[in-house]
Design a protein around this motif. Sequence first.
Motif, mmCIF file in Angstrom:
data_model
loop_
_atom_site.group_PDB
_atom_site.id
_atom_site.type_symbol
_atom_site.label_atom_id
_atom_site.label_comp_id
_atom_site.label_asym_id
_atom_site.label_seq_id
_atom_site.Cartn_x
_atom_site.Cartn_y
_atom_site.Cartn_z
ATOM 1 N N ASN A 121 0.834 -1.211 0.000
ATOM 2 C CA ASN A 121 0.000 0.000 0.000
ATOM 3 C C ASN A 121 0.862 1.252 0.000
ATOM 4 O OD1 ASN A 121 0.551 -1.136 2.690
ATOM 5 N ND2 ASN A 121 -0.415 0.745 3.467
ATOM 6 N N ILE B 44 -0.594 4.347 0.803
ATOM 7 C CA ILE B 44 -1.154 5.203 1.870
ATOM 8 C C ILE B 44 -1.084 4.384 3.152
ATOM 9 C CG2 ILE B 44 -3.181 6.442 2.692
ATOM 10 C CD1 ILE B 44 -4.063 6.682 -0.236
ATOM 11 N N GLN C 275 -6.024 1.954 2.847
ATOM 12 C CA GLN C 275 -6.068 2.417 1.476
ATOM 13 C C GLN C 275 -7.073 1.601 0.689
ATOM 14 O OE1 GLN C 275 -2.266 2.353 -0.475
ATOM 15 N NE2 GLN C 275 -3.067 3.160 -2.419
#
Length: 833
Positions: free
Chosen positions: A561, A563, A567
Amino acid sequence: MAEFLKIISLLNTKLLKLVLKSLLIVIIFYSNFCFTQNDCIEAIIACGNSDINLDVNGFGNQELNGTNVCGFGGGSLGESNSVWLKVTTVTNGTLGFTLTPQSTNITEDYDFFVFGPNATCGNIGQAIRCSSTNPSAANQGNNLTGMNSSSSDTSEGPGSAGDSFVRWLDVQAGETYFIVIDRPIGNSPFSLEWTGSAQFSDPPTDQSTKIGTPLNLESCDVSAPFTDEFTSFNLTDNTTSIIGSQTDVSVTYHESASDANIGIKELNSPYTNIKNPQIIYARITNNTTGCFELTNFDLSVNIGPDFTPPSNFILCDNLDDSDDKNGQIIFDLSTKNNEILNGQNPSDFNISYYANQTNAENKTAPLPNSYYNNIAFNEEIYVRIEDVLNPDCKSITTLNLVTNPTPEAFNHTLLQCDEDGLIDGITTFNLNEAHDDLTGGIADRTTKFYTNPARTSEINGDSYSNTSNPQIIYVEVINNNTNCISYAELTLNVSVTDSNDAILPAACDDDGVEDGFYLFNLNDADGIVTNGLPAGLNIAYYETYDDALLEQNNLGTSFTNTIPYSQTIYARVENTNNCYGISEVVLTVDELPDIITEDLMYYCLNEFPNTIPIDAAIINDSSSNYTYNWSNGENTYQIQINKTGNYIVTVTNANGCSKERTITIEASNIATFEEINIIDASQNNSITVLVSGEGIYEYTLVDNTNMIVNPYQESNVFENVSPGIYSVFVKDIKNDCGTVNDQVSVIGFPKYFTPNNDGIHDTWQVSGVSEMFQPNTKIQIFNRLGKLIKELNPLGDGWNGLFNGEKLPSDDYWFSVKLQDGRIFKNHFTLKY
């Protein structure tokens, strides 16, 4: 030759026969290879006071024997590379010359002899001027020779005598002289410049210069092979122009000025040049006087017009002949003319094209300008470039006709999900996603997309919203290497089907870096996304919705991921490359407990069985939010221990994410004295303390008045210690487990004492002796004469300087000390008042 025979006659008869036999062979050899101008009878006639350039070699008949006063210049076998000149004056005056060898090498030796006036061959007489000076032997600065006005001698040489120049001649009109140029050393060509005022008979002249007729001959290369720059010239075409109105004059042609001067190696006509361009020398001779003059002209072979070799004529196959795959097409050959002429005036040249070189050379069967190639894909033809004014002057080059095939192109259909929130059959397509289907997956292909069949309205293939459902997009498939184009159609269809959203199980951030990022296996979401959907669907994952819609930047199946902690990504579900639905997939990363993962602590062994506490070290949170599992089986936040070793606790939060903490318990302890080494009664007294134990220790020294002599130090050695009684303290600084101490004695002897009752040094006593240390020490004091004055009690106050109640005078006194440990010391000290 007579001089040579005189020398031979001095030899014995047997040797003479051998030499004469050899000489006969040599004479025959040189006779076969000499030039006629080596002899008087074939002397070159000098006319018109013109300069002479000659290159003559070989040996002539010896005609100088006994005829000169300069020494024999040619050697015993005859003249060396000699040339005879004949000069007839037509005016009174002076006659001189300067001879300049072409080689400036000082070893090139030129001699000359002048005979006359009016001498005849066979009765040449005595030389009236001669020079046989060797320029190298005479240390001259050059190798020039001749007759001039500044010299006074009439003969010089041989060898180092003279300077190579003699006095010129005073001559009368009508007189004839022979000049012999002899080269005993070297055979360089030379030039001869006439000086003085006397004039010679005028030679004939080149009349072409008067009437302005050029003599240079130029011809095209009309003889096979046509590109070697050699062809035949009719030299006699220039004869009439050269003679002009003159009578009794003949012209011969020669390859060099020397040949023309000498009159040898006459060229026949027609004549084929030996280089391009080439200078031809014409000898113009008065048949009555023998005087001649030289002129020259150039032969040049025109190798044809300048041109630039044409690049390959490359076209793409097309349907003009109803077949765009056969490698044949119509070429407009005339479009290559400007490239070939490269800026030259087209009206000055004729350009034609031919199937082969023979036709191009013979100018037969030219190809039409609109030429349908006969050999598919690659055909070589020939180009003839000729001068309009002189068509025989031509250049021929090749031209490659290349027909590139059109690329393969295939129609295709794209199905896209209607994922823009409005079910209207209108959505965004990534047209490039169909690239491999349109091109057949062949490399080096580009596709362009258009909305109209004429393919004039190009659209962006990365992102295009259809205007109808279905819609046809018109495609160009381009070969990147050839730029050849084929056509295809792409049909856009919009589907209203859908797929399931998914939430993957949360992952603990236990990949070694607690940053909220984790490597997910996206295949774990496949079953959730396609739950209840038909079998055989394909799933691809994308970071954004637009990427999923346009099928760009596929994430693959393993994705970290971007973020942290949470996410949403997107799953595109397809049925045979057509969109079925786009779903959201939520990725979650849970934090691990925030604890101190490693710690080091100490336990004092001397305090066993007392315990110390250790805990799980939660940071900025309540300990009640976690569960604990210790390696010793306990499960509370804090435990009590009294043993060394590693204690591991696993801390788990409410999300089930765990982290381990390791506490290492190391031992510490108070010190144990092993040995104290003392060096005393010396200039540098020292104490070395040796201890053992699990701690880390520091050391201090305290005197018998409890004054600290040395503050705590890491070193276990004390130096420059004054005599006396001390306590040594050793403390543990590893875990502050405690301090131990022991007493030591440092023996010493004062150098002086002052018994004046001021309280300072009033008595003399051995230091370091006490009831604990050396109490049975024997101390005696003597005067200079060795008389025993005092025997001291080692534990008493010491000697006050009295003997039998009387003060002894200031002086040095001697002592003898026998310590209890057996050591004996003898020395002296001073009593001062």
